[in-house]
Design a protein around this motif. Sequence first.
Motif, PDB file in Angstrom:
ATOM      1  N   SER A 332       0.835  -1.211   0.000  1.00 51.54           N
ATOM      2  CA  SER A 332       0.000   0.000   0.000  1.00 51.54           C
ATOM      3  C   SER A 332       0.860   1.246   0.000  1.00 51.54           C
ATOM      4  N   LEU A 333       1.912   1.202   0.785  1.00 46.58           N
ATOM      5  CA  LEU A 333       2.800   2.353   0.878  1.00 46.58           C
ATOM      6  C   LEU A 333       3.430   2.638  -0.482  1.00 46.58           C
ATOM      7  N   LEU A 334       3.913   1.606  -1.137  1.00 47.76           N
ATOM      8  CA  LEU A 334       4.483   1.767  -2.477  1.00 47.76           C
ATOM      9  C   LEU A 334       3.456   2.370  -3.425  1.00 47.76           C
ATOM     10  N   ASN A 335       2.228   1.905  -3.358  1.00 50.59           N
ATOM     11  CA  ASN A 335       1.188   2.472  -4.219  1.00 50.59           C
ATOM     12  C   ASN A 335       0.968   3.944  -3.913  1.00 50.59           C
ATOM     13  N   GLY A 336       1.073   4.308  -2.615  1.00 56.58           N
ATOM     14  CA  GLY A 336       0.970   5.720  -2.254  1.00 56.58           C
ATOM     15  C   GLY A 336       2.116   6.523  -2.848  1.00 56.58           C
ATOM     16  N   GLU A 337       3.311   5.954  -2.802  1.00 54.47           N
ATOM     17  CA  GLU A 337       4.472   6.632  -3.381  1.00 54.47           C
ATOM     18  C   GLU A 337       4.320   6.791  -4.901  1.00 54.47           C
ATOM     19  N   LEU A 338       3.717   5.781  -5.513  1.00 53.71           N
ATOM     20  CA  LEU A 338       3.488   5.847  -6.955  1.00 53.71           C
ATOM     21  C   LEU A 338       2.492   6.964  -7.290  1.00 53.71           C
ATOM     22  N   LEU A 339       1.437   7.070  -6.489  1.00 53.65           N
ATOM     23  CA  LEU A 339       0.456   8.136  -6.706  1.00 53.65           C
ATOM     24  C   LEU A 339       1.120   9.506  -6.610  1.00 53.65           C
TER      25      LEU A 339
END
Lengths: 345, 345, 345, 345
Positions: A332-339
Amino acid sequence: MTVRVGVLGATGAVGQRLIQMIDPHPDFELAALTASSSSAGKSYREAAKWRVETPIPDDVAEMTVVATDPDEVPDDVDLLFSSLPSSVGEDVEPAFVEDGYVMSSNSSNFRTDDDIPLTIPEVNPDHLGLIEVQRDERGWDGAMIKNPNCSTITMVPPLAALDEAFGLTDVRVSTLQAVSGAGYDGVTSMEIIDNAIPHIGGEEQKMETESQKLLGEFDGAEVQWHDADVAASCNRIPTLDGHLENVWADTEEDITTEDAAEAMREYESIDLPTSPDQLIHVFEEPDRPQPRLDRMRDDGMQVSVGGFRETTDGVQFNCLAHNTMRGAAGASLLNGELLLEEGYL
Amino acid sequence: MTVRVGVLGATGAVGQRLIQMIDPHPDFELAALTASSSSAGKSYREAAKWRVETPIPDDVAEMTVVATDPDEVPDDVDLLFSSLPSSVGEDVEPAFVEDGYVMSSNSSNFRTDDDIPLTIPEVNPDHLGLIEVQRDERGWDGAMIKNPNCSTITMVPPLAALDEAFGLTDVRVSTLQAVSGAGYDGVTSMEIIDNAIPHIGGEEQKMETESQKLLGEFDGAEVQWHDADVAASCNRIPTLDGHLENVWADTEEDITTEDAAEAMREYESIDLPTSPDQLIHVFEEPDRPQPRLDRMRDDGMQVSVGGFRETTDGVQFNCLAHNTMRGAAGASLLNGELLLEEGYL
Amino acid sequence: MTVRVGVLGATGAVGQRLIQMIDPHPDFELAALTASSSSAGKSYREAAKWRVETPIPDDVAEMTVVATDPDEVPDDVDLLFSSLPSSVGEDVEPAFVEDGYVMSSNSSNFRTDDDIPLTIPEVNPDHLGLIEVQRDERGWDGAMIKNPNCSTITMVPPLAALDEAFGLTDVRVSTLQAVSGAGYDGVTSMEIIDNAIPHIGGEEQKMETESQKLLGEFDGAEVQWHDADVAASCNRIPTLDGHLENVWADTEEDITTEDAAEAMREYESIDLPTSPDQLIHVFEEPDRPQPRLDRMRDDGMQVSVGGFRETTDGVQFNCLAHNTMRGAAGASLLNGELLLEEGYL
Amino acid sequence: MTVRVGVLGATGAVGQRLIQMIDPHPDFELAALTASSSSAGKSYREAAKWRVETPIPDDVAEMTVVATDPDEVPDDVDLLFSSLPSSVGEDVEPAFVEDGYVMSSNSSNFRTDDDIPLTIPEVNPDHLGLIEVQRDERGWDGAMIKNPNCSTITMVPPLAALDEAFGLTDVRVSTLQAVSGAGYDGVTSMEIIDNAIPHIGGEEQKMETESQKLLGEFDGAEVQWHDADVAASCNRIPTLDGHLENVWADTEEDITTEDAAEAMREYESIDLPTSPDQLIHVFEEPDRPQPRLDRMRDDGMQVSVGGFRETTDGVQFNCLAHNTMRGAAGASLLNGELLLEEGYL
């Protein structure tokens, strides 16, 4: 400029991991913690039974938990991480996104919906383009993206490496999953000591469908799911953390074990703060990776593989990832960083 | 008329299980116990560190252990059970058979030799005919038959049922094996607590080759190995007893899960003293069989299956058997009973 | 003439063990099974998630479960075994006894009440005399007797042997308790794998007070509690069944380790159907008893001791009993047998 | 100016931990690694089966292992850490010290010899004065100091705090010890899964005698052992790391639980690079410390206590320390730091 983030379902096992990972994060700042209404108004220290091996961060401990309700979360929160139980998230997650929040969610609902990006940033970051589709179709101001199930995340990076290099046809996967994957109270000790459970409700289907979507092609309008034939058999075993998986991958081209290992070693990662230097570590030793020894490689964010053998139509190998780091909170954190990287915040 | 039997390698884990099973046996009487020369001359109580959950039988405890040497075993012993380490059995087992002894052996050497019967009595009792070939070729007076590896024994009965009914083509199998399969000292606690080991040296090959021989046709002169493509992935997990296996079986005919279950339920067993009333128990519950709950079904001699799902080319299912009862000691004992039944004693 | 018995709280872990033990019982016949109202009307097979290693008895499986209410249990039931949660038993158990039922209960409430017999039949059967006091004081037609907590039962027989022979003064006891003692769902796997928990709420107090009452003298009117100074420290460890305890027992007389062992070996047992031939087994080996190897001695009803060492004021030793056999279900069953033997049914 | 250090017995479990801790050390530099002659000449990577969770340091991996012999270790090595098996150390350790080496040893031999300092730097650093006695009596140029057994180290800091404040009289201690305390191969999985072993050979005596020496007074010529009556009961349980201990400590003065906690919290630590900021952490929660959650506090060097209860003559409490960090490798390292601090290098 840090991004103000909130965690929905902050007191659960994944929520605790998220807080452990977000607290020292260079770009994110914890601004809201939500939980069930019975916890609202309490300090996080009171509300959460903290079970992570590192102590609860002091400043987080004193934050006041609010109810999981869009009206309770401050408007200046830019990004929400959701680790809500899927039964709760079903109604509440869309309510937040309608209200304009951008959300990176670990909950299992909506993952295979046509207009919801299901992403592993190192594998299919372009699927983020579905956000436009989603906004058009649902009239949402915000955005919702999902990460896959922890057992899916473990095998998809090596499968993506094979698919990219040699074309993937069939996959058979047998999992040896840790108890933390079921949440803190998910597996009783009487169920699992000196035992193994050869079925995890819904998990086989998730691995089969989510991997097809993740490996699919986004054509600007929709994701064409990969047509690989995937069959999974999921087992719970008496380990705490780290999902180990035995994979048979059939490929279009004839390949050697060294071809397969090379493709995985060279599989390109994306450069995000939490992504590992190398996404996939290849072990030469035939008896690695092992959950306890290898789950914390690169702070728990690396996927390890080993045990390559040639088969008639492809290769077999083993893979491992930390199910609550790489597999849930870290995903989830990685997805947040991607956003953030892609300008959605 | 009881048969006088000896146990070669009587102090090890499998030897102890053999003694536990032979002691109350209606047809067999313990007449000789052998171990390494350092134990020769001691009482069995002194020589063995007894670790079975039931107490050591009193009369066995007082027997004197002799060296594993044909000259040390009385001539009036009719049948030998061998649970020798394979490195020891390599030379010693043939020496006994040349001397005229009939032997049912659990050691892994010779298992895939052309003229050595590798048998599960309920599956391929006719392979015993190889004894004539063996006597012709080797000039032996005695006879040597072998049982397969514990992980092979677990999956072959259900595979044989499928093969008989629908024709077997491909097999993929992933195992979750108990620590007792490695012997009492085989796996240290530091290796396996909160862990799993995704490789067991030699085990994958044994499962692949032994199953092809077991499922093969004996034409009176030799065994035509089955041409199914078998690939195995073997894992050690923190359970004490009971090997659980995830199997994908592809069949010539299209089948449903109920077809598969039916074929297994109706697979005919042989009537020997130690064989279970029903060889294969089919569970309806998707999360069974489980090692701790199901390994002792029918005194540890039954194979359990469950978790059937249809796949593109066949079915997937799970199977379980007690690895030292059905899988080792009991397997040798059954082979001894078969030798008696078929008139070789 | 068999006694018709009912089990209150029949679907829980102790209830299942009770059914497993009562089903083949020579004197008792299962006539009623109760559970919470949500299970009422279902067959026992449906209502209970059966987790005992032996299959559910067929005739029991088809019995209809009724609510735990005196009006729902047939009047011709002679004896009730209660394994209700103590919060439930608090109100319901007296209601049954007022209604005239005779009850052997494992629930922890009332155990230290003045007029409630707390008995281990082999240790203090005469405390049953409190039933007359109880009937006088409470106006009950029936009777209520209790067995102690599983951790107390493990140490009291050896302590009683020492007290009878040499006089007991001080006791220090440290426990290593199995997870089944907390019920099927009592300890999660995340709590206990690779871990130990150095406190069990309320358990220390139970061991301290219950042992004083059990070792007390009944003078026809009341029980004079033993004045030994007892201090307990309770730990949960990753074992399934069997409580192991380290005990320091100080005695009035100076004793050797052999004195202590002798007193325990010769401690007289009572002759009831379920009582073991010898109540206390003394191990010579210093590393015994061990939970997995020794908990099932004499069908799980024997207490084992070992590891004797002399201390300044007495001896130290280890003791072990199966916590759900000897410690809970078997303890209640023995109390039921004592009620029958003493003419209360 | 870094100190050049060697590790004797560098390939074992404690040796590996030592290397893990010395590699980043500010004052120490690894200059020699010894092992049995069969490993001599190999690179450390080849010789050691590395099992620590962090990767083997690259520069250490390439060092060449030499035999454990004074002639093989370079003369410019200033300090030796010994983690030799005691049977090996018996002869070899004195040979090194005669040769002039200064040694901090974890081996159990010599620990209770009159002229050998047995030290925990935070508890009895002044015992180092015995080095002069040792040199006088044995004619040694070097020096030998020892750290106690891992189970002793866990309880002595809190006992020392109580002794200093209130005077210690009697101690009863029951241990729940992790399998790593027996070395990597010390406990097999068959021995310990779903089990506990109520005896560890020699361990009870070590705890009883070593604690008396550690708590003793050094008068400049000899150590007057403490006369507290100490009795220990040692158990092995299925945890990987971290010894948990239940202690009953009787004191000369009457004390409350808060008195005891306060004395421990305020117990003064010494300032060495590896010593924790606070030696003893006091938990308020009654169910802490727990091995898995608390063993790594302050990099595994802190001792945790909790669960205080008043008893008739003192207090009972629980304590925990990481047995291979604080208890073995870290204990030796601290002793090495003390030798440097006190000018012996």
